[in-house]
Design an enzyme around this catalytic site. Sequence first.
Site, PDB file in Angstrom:
ATOM      1  N   GLU A 234       0.889  -1.173   0.000  1.00 34.67           N
ATOM      2  CA  GLU A 234       0.000   0.000   0.000  1.00 34.67           C
ATOM      3  C   GLU A 234       0.920   1.214   0.000  1.00 34.67           C
ATOM      4  OE1 GLU A 234      -3.298  -0.131  -0.139  1.00 34.67           O
ATOM      5  OE2 GLU A 234      -3.532  -2.283   0.132  1.00 34.67           O
ATOM      6  N   CYS A 268      -1.882   9.539   2.172  1.00 28.69           N
ATOM      7  CA  CYS A 268      -1.570   8.938   0.870  1.00 28.69           C
ATOM      8  C   CYS A 268      -2.639   9.317  -0.153  1.00 28.69           C
ATOM      9  CB  CYS A 268      -1.446   7.427   1.002  1.00 28.69           C
ATOM     10  SG  CYS A 268      -2.865   6.675   1.806  1.00 28.69           S
TER      11      CYS A 268
HETATM   12  P1  NAD Z   1       8.609   4.512   4.628  1.00 26.39           P
HETATM   13  O1  NAD Z   1       8.609   3.684   3.399  1.00 26.39           O
HETATM   14  O2  NAD Z   1       9.765   5.400   4.883  1.00 26.39           O
HETATM   15  O3  NAD Z   1       8.498   3.591   5.931  1.00 26.39           O
HETATM   16  C1  NAD Z   1       7.416   2.737   6.157  1.00 26.39           C
HETATM   17  C2  NAD Z   1       7.832   1.627   7.112  1.00 26.39           C
HETATM   18  O4  NAD Z   1       8.824   0.820   6.494  1.00 26.39           O
HETATM   19  C3  NAD Z   1       8.437   2.116   8.431  1.00 26.39           C
HETATM   20  O5  NAD Z   1       7.959   1.287   9.464  1.00 26.39           O
HETATM   21  C4  NAD Z   1       9.936   1.903   8.208  1.00 26.39           C
HETATM   22  O6  NAD Z   1      10.663   1.708   9.399  1.00 26.39           O
HETATM   23  C5  NAD Z   1       9.939   0.630   7.379  1.00 26.39           C
HETATM   24  N1  NAD Z   1      11.108   0.431   6.523  1.00 26.39           N
HETATM   25  C6  NAD Z   1      11.910   1.366   5.945  1.00 26.39           C
HETATM   26  N2  NAD Z   1      12.841   0.768   5.169  1.00 26.39           N
HETATM   27  C7  NAD Z   1      12.640  -0.567   5.262  1.00 26.39           C
HETATM   28  C8  NAD Z   1      13.262  -1.714   4.667  1.00 26.39           C
HETATM   29  N3  NAD Z   1      14.286  -1.584   3.825  1.00 26.39           N
HETATM   30  N4  NAD Z   1      12.775  -2.927   4.973  1.00 26.39           N
HETATM   31  C9  NAD Z   1      11.715  -3.073   5.806  1.00 26.39           C
HETATM   32  N5  NAD Z   1      11.092  -2.033   6.395  1.00 26.39           N
HETATM   33  C10 NAD Z   1      11.532  -0.792   6.118  1.00 26.39           C
HETATM   34  O7  NAD Z   1       7.251   5.327   4.604  1.00 26.39           O
HETATM   35  P2  NAD Z   1       6.755   6.448   5.606  1.00 26.39           P
HETATM   36  O8  NAD Z   1       7.566   7.680   5.359  1.00 26.39           O
HETATM   37  O9  NAD Z   1       6.679   5.903   6.999  1.00 26.39           O
HETATM   38  O10 NAD Z   1       5.262   6.671   5.135  1.00 26.39           O
HETATM   39  C11 NAD Z   1       4.888   7.608   4.181  1.00 26.39           C
HETATM   40  C12 NAD Z   1       4.566   6.925   2.871  1.00 26.39           C
HETATM   41  O11 NAD Z   1       3.561   5.947   3.086  1.00 26.39           O
HETATM   42  C13 NAD Z   1       3.993   7.868   1.842  1.00 26.39           C
HETATM   43  O12 NAD Z   1       4.544   7.574   0.582  1.00 26.39           O
HETATM   44  C14 NAD Z   1       2.515   7.533   1.841  1.00 26.39           C
HETATM   45  O13 NAD Z   1       1.839   7.839   0.653  1.00 26.39           O
HETATM   46  C15 NAD Z   1       2.548   6.073   2.099  1.00 26.39           C
HETATM   47  N6  NAD Z   1       1.272   5.626   2.635  1.00 26.39           N
HETATM   48  C16 NAD Z   1       0.483   4.807   1.885  1.00 26.39           C
HETATM   49  C17 NAD Z   1      -0.760   4.418   2.360  1.00 26.39           C
HETATM   50  C18 NAD Z   1      -1.658   3.510   1.567  1.00 26.39           C
HETATM   51  O14 NAD Z   1      -2.585   2.980   2.152  1.00 26.39           O
HETATM   52  N7  NAD Z   1      -1.444   3.325   0.280  1.00 26.39           N
HETATM   53  C19 NAD Z   1      -1.187   4.862   3.608  1.00 26.39           C
HETATM   54  C20 NAD Z   1      -0.363   5.695   4.330  1.00 26.39           C
HETATM   55  C21 NAD Z   1       0.872   6.067   3.849  1.00 26.39           C
END
Ligand code: NAD
Length: 510
Positions: A234, A268
């Site tokens: 997502e 998002c």
């Molecule tokens: P992010 O990708 O930086 O981090 C998300 C999660 O992934 C965190 O828990 C982080 O610690 C973990 N993570 C980071 N690198 C990793 C790796 N290599 N392996 C495993 N886990 C890892 O995202 P964010 O900044 O926390 O969130 C914002 C983003 O999320 C925006 O792009 C937003 O659009 C998206 N988002 C999407 C939805 C949806 O339902 N489609 C909902 C909310 C947010």
Amino acid sequence: MMAVMSMLNPATGEQLGSLQEATPAQVEDAVARARLAFPAWSTTSLAERLDYLTRLRHYLVDHGEEIARKISEATGKVTLEAYMTEIFVTVDTIRFYEKHAYQMLADQPVPTSIVLWPKKSYIHYKPMGVVAVISPWNYPFQLAIIPVLSALVAGNTVILKPSEVTASTGLLIEEVFSAVSMPDGVVTVLHGGREAGQALVAARPDKIFFTGSVATGKKIMAAAAEHLIPVELELGGKDPMIVFEDAHLERAANGAVWGAFTNSGQVCMSVERLFVHEKVYPDFLKLVTEKTKALRQSYPDQAEVGSMTSSQQIGIVREHVNEALAAGATAVTGGLPSSDSMYIAPTILTSVTSDMKIMREETFGPVLPIMTFATEEEAVRLANSSPYGLNASVWSGDKTKADRVARQLDSGNVCINDVIISYANPHLPFGGVKQSGIGRYRGPSGLQAFTHSISVIHDPGKRKREFNWYPYTKDQELTFIGLTNLLYGKLQNVNRRTLGAIWREFKRLF
Ligand code: NAD
């Protein structure tokens, strides 16, 4: 060595404490415990599993205001938004499962062709095992707990790795689960950042449910591919809003302002690109400008807009706004965010062009860039000219036109005369197309996505053989030629010879 994460209220700068990050050994241990807990949990009746959810719902209702306040502290969002979008949405989803999970997870009988007589067929939804949920910081409670609950209802045990940016909400979720005394190993919260997430993926869960950025989603999918672990992603969005000349303009303006600035635009599904028909553009711009100027920005209440949650995100917003202003855009409200404040004033940008980052990349901040269009075809083309496809909205008083446009949009979810709200109906599947993700959660298919769909075909087992089994005979071949013509082709091709063969083969079954 164990890393320590500090927990901070982004709106006030207040320290909320610190937390130890899980080590790779602790991650492996948690997955092993979840695996041990799986046989008992997956064979616990659905009624008992739902009983835990009911208890959780009561707990959330009873402690909702306190939990919302804690979520506000972790994110800087106003408490009303924390309550509405994190508590209300969660309990509403729990109720949906309490009412509908039986039907959604029940064995589903499907038709069986006459050729396969007397067999019967059905689909069985089998829990997958240990599900890893990795969640983001923008709605740190509900975007973590709803996938966790979905996986649990479907009979899986779960490891949650919440975002390190809002680590205190991870603790809160842990407290909430311990308040309803979940059995040991059934849900584990692993605190930590990227390394803990990587360790969780490397520990080979049976499914990974990830919500976050496109960049991280791709890395997780690549790591999961090593072991063919199914992933659901997502990801981000750059959602378009299309306002036609026959829309209810005041409603559309109110919707645009809320859709762009709720949660400081860190959604998002925020409205990140607004396309307005040129005929109504001057009136519409006046309305959105007035309404944006009237927004109060503060924390934790008596305001519409709180602070940003992540200081890193402020850098991205600054970059996008800066580039747009330098290339000729106009800030009708707001403007370039200051680098040393966690508050970004809601910003409307006009005179933007499609090649600016503000129109191409996810900004994830309170910025509303507006462009005009002249025809329906142009509106659809502009909306679809994005690598993302999460949510979109179409605003028109003409139902036929709105439906026609909605169907042409490359978007996983579309709202007509509203924004973001498709997510609020748990009956609807939610997810993206293009770079916005893979898979759906919510709705029946979203719950079934936490299971393996096992197809079962059941023969009464009374006949000694089947038409297709050994030993092969000439009659058997004629039988298949005859059946093919009889069922799918030309009746005149079925002659006495083939009918005779079918009859002899039929007798051979017994
Ligand atoms: P992010 O990708 O930086 O981090 C998300 C999660 O992934 C965190 O828990 C982080 O610690 C973990 N993570 C980071 N690198 C990793 C790796 N290599 N392996 C495993 N886990 C890892 O995202 P964010 O900044 O926390 O969130 C914002 C983003 O999320 C925006 O792009 C937003 O659009 C998206 N988002 C999407 C939805 C949806 O339902 N489609 C909902 C909310 C947010």
